[in-house]
Design an enzyme around this catalytic site. Sequence first.
Site, PDB file in Angstrom:
ATOM      1  N   TYR A  79       0.843  -1.202   0.000  1.00 22.48           N
ATOM      2  CA  TYR A  79       0.000   0.000   0.000  1.00 22.48           C
ATOM      3  C   TYR A  79       0.876   1.249   0.000  1.00 22.48           C
ATOM      4  CZ  TYR A  79      -3.688   3.283   1.187  1.00 22.48           C
ATOM      5  OH  TYR A  79      -4.577   4.324   1.157  1.00 22.48           O
ATOM      6  N   PHE A 131      -9.164  20.168 -23.783  1.00 23.89           N
ATOM      7  CA  PHE A 131      -9.639  18.803 -23.948  1.00 23.89           C
ATOM      8  C   PHE A 131     -10.911  18.699 -23.108  1.00 23.89           C
ATOM      9  CE2 PHE A 131      -9.922  14.262 -23.004  1.00 23.89           C
ATOM     10  CZ  PHE A 131     -10.071  13.825 -24.307  1.00 23.89           C
ATOM     11  N   THR A 132     -11.803  17.793 -23.456  1.00 26.17           N
ATOM     12  CA  THR A 132     -13.111  17.731 -22.779  1.00 26.17           C
ATOM     13  C   THR A 132     -12.964  17.708 -21.251  1.00 26.17           C
ATOM     14  OG1 THR A 132     -13.066  15.333 -23.082  1.00 26.17           O
ATOM     15  CG2 THR A 132     -14.355  16.606 -24.678  1.00 26.17           C
ATOM     16  N   ASP A 222       0.431  18.976 -20.831  1.00 23.80           N
ATOM     17  CA  ASP A 222      -0.288  17.709 -20.933  1.00 23.80           C
ATOM     18  C   ASP A 222       0.500  16.811 -21.889  1.00 23.80           C
ATOM     19  OD1 ASP A 222      -1.911  15.575 -21.634  1.00 23.80           O
ATOM     20  OD2 ASP A 222      -3.756  16.744 -21.623  1.00 23.80           O
ATOM     21  N   LYS A 265      -2.108   6.468 -23.336  1.00 26.50           N
ATOM     22  CA  LYS A 265      -1.861   6.759 -24.762  1.00 26.50           C
ATOM     23  C   LYS A 265      -0.416   6.410 -25.126  1.00 26.50           C
ATOM     24  CE  LYS A 265      -5.712   9.784 -25.246  1.00 26.50           C
ATOM     25  NZ  LYS A 265      -6.226  10.074 -26.577  1.00 26.50           N
ATOM     26  N   ARG A 388     -16.408  14.022 -32.318  1.00 30.81           N
ATOM     27  CA  ARG A 388     -15.709  15.119 -31.657  1.00 30.81           C
ATOM     28  C   ARG A 388     -16.230  16.406 -32.291  1.00 30.81           C
ATOM     29  NH1 ARG A 388     -12.769  13.273 -27.006  1.00 30.81           N
ATOM     30  NH2 ARG A 388     -14.966  13.318 -26.600  1.00 30.81           N
ATOM     31  N   PHE A 455     -21.525  13.587 -24.125  1.00 28.28           N
ATOM     32  CA  PHE A 455     -21.195  12.654 -25.202  1.00 28.28           C
ATOM     33  C   PHE A 455     -21.028  11.232 -24.702  1.00 28.28           C
ATOM     34  CE2 PHE A 455     -16.666  12.126 -24.304  1.00 28.28           C
ATOM     35  CZ  PHE A 455     -16.355  13.287 -23.605  1.00 28.28           C
TER      36      PHE A 455
END
Length: 482
Positions: A79, A131-132, A222, A265, A388, A455
């Site tokens: 942990y 970005f969303t 990012d 990604k 998008r 969305f």
Amino acid sequence: MFVRLSNGRQIPVEAHKVKIIQRTDLPPVDQRLAAIEQAGYNTFLLRTRDIFLDMLTDSGTNAMSDNQLAAMMVADDAYAGSESFYKLADSVKDVFGFKHTLPVHQGRAAEHLLAKVFIKPGGYAIMNYHFTTSRAHVELAGGTVLELFGDEALNTDSTDLFKGNMDLAKLQAAIERVGAENVGYVRMEATTNLIGGQPFSMDNLRSVKEIASKHGIPLVFDASLISENAYLVHEREAECQECSIADVILRMMEFVDIMYLSGRKSAAVRGGLIATNNDEYYTQILNWLPVYEGFATYGGMSTKEVEAMAVGLREMTDPMVAGSGAEFVRYFVERLCEEGVPVVTPAGGLACHIDARRFAPHLPQNQYIAGAVAAAIYIASGIRSMERGTISTDRDPHTGAEMMADLELARLAVPRRTYTMSHIEYAVDRLAWLYRNREMIHGLKFVQEPPVLRFFFGRLAPVDNWAAELAGAFKAEYGAGM
Ligand code: F0G
């Protein structure tokens, strides 16, 4: 990797062998029509069993390497004080040059913590583009996002190699207008997702940093798609052509105060992290980490994923890995251009993007052009793409008014090392068929509309019987089984 054939054509070639496979079936067109109907014409609500090629996203859908899988077997499930974490922190130090690593369960968790620490109610976050999830977290913290992109960013038929660049004059003016003390951070998104995975240049990042630091504003980066941005910078920017991908990443990070990423990604895992060299920022974020994510040495991630991320971050600096998605995207874009199908150019980092406005110019924007095209693509091919456009743009949080998106894109993501050339050729063929039959695509309307990030779970319906008619036209040409 790519090779040039004797006929002059440049094609991407896989720099790996396939050793484990996962079966995927092409459902017949009637099944596709029934499935999209059941999914409320929202590709997010389709099930895998009804999908042939899943090009919804490159997030968490990439093929992992043998070394990543092997690393997962030696995970240390403590942990606190997990050895897996220290391997991740070492990778972050070597690949990005940051001494502090804060693991989080995925990219949006990093965005949540950054908004919580840096955005005051009434404050601002300045971005090259939103970005969303990055916008949602700033707005939930009471802030406003200012997007300061250049003139070419929204041109879907462009030759500008760095459409992800921030407009420097607008940046200077915006800081003066709203006051530097009200700007929580300036955020640069590497291969800017929503404008088509477009990169920004080293030169632009350097200038953004100069302006931000002159005003005492932290620069947030990012890095979810960092290896693709670095790959394209290496290819397209004169000052970086002699640099390795690893060098480009390290040089970019010298301008950065806080880096965060979705590990789903470029790093080909499932998880995320925040990293910085600033002790004060580190402590501020660390305070909230156990409240929302988990203890500082796992941050809500499985330690297996922590291990795989430690390997994935190093592997993504290999040009064979960094180029594995980008080269397939370029080929996909080139082939669609040859067929006359309107796509976002130049090719970017994560996906091939159909410009739905040019694809279906007869549709009004309030009938969700990109959503209708994404549904039609699925009916015609069994390929799942992602809307998008205006569906992905929530209503104005203050007035509730519908906000028309800058771009209407149907995104066909290319998960890294997952699909092959024949898959791409199949996609090109069916997209070209759909484009020839584009007049048959009509609009969509909401049936159920969630208040935030609509969305994901929103349900829609076609404005008339067009979906069934499109399936009928397809069957007449290809037969019921295809
Ligand atoms: N930043 C960028 C540039 C992203 O593309 C994403 C996710 C996130 C942050 C959020 O990360 O999903 O791990 O929480 N993009 C996915 C996509 C969802 O499909 O483009 P996450």
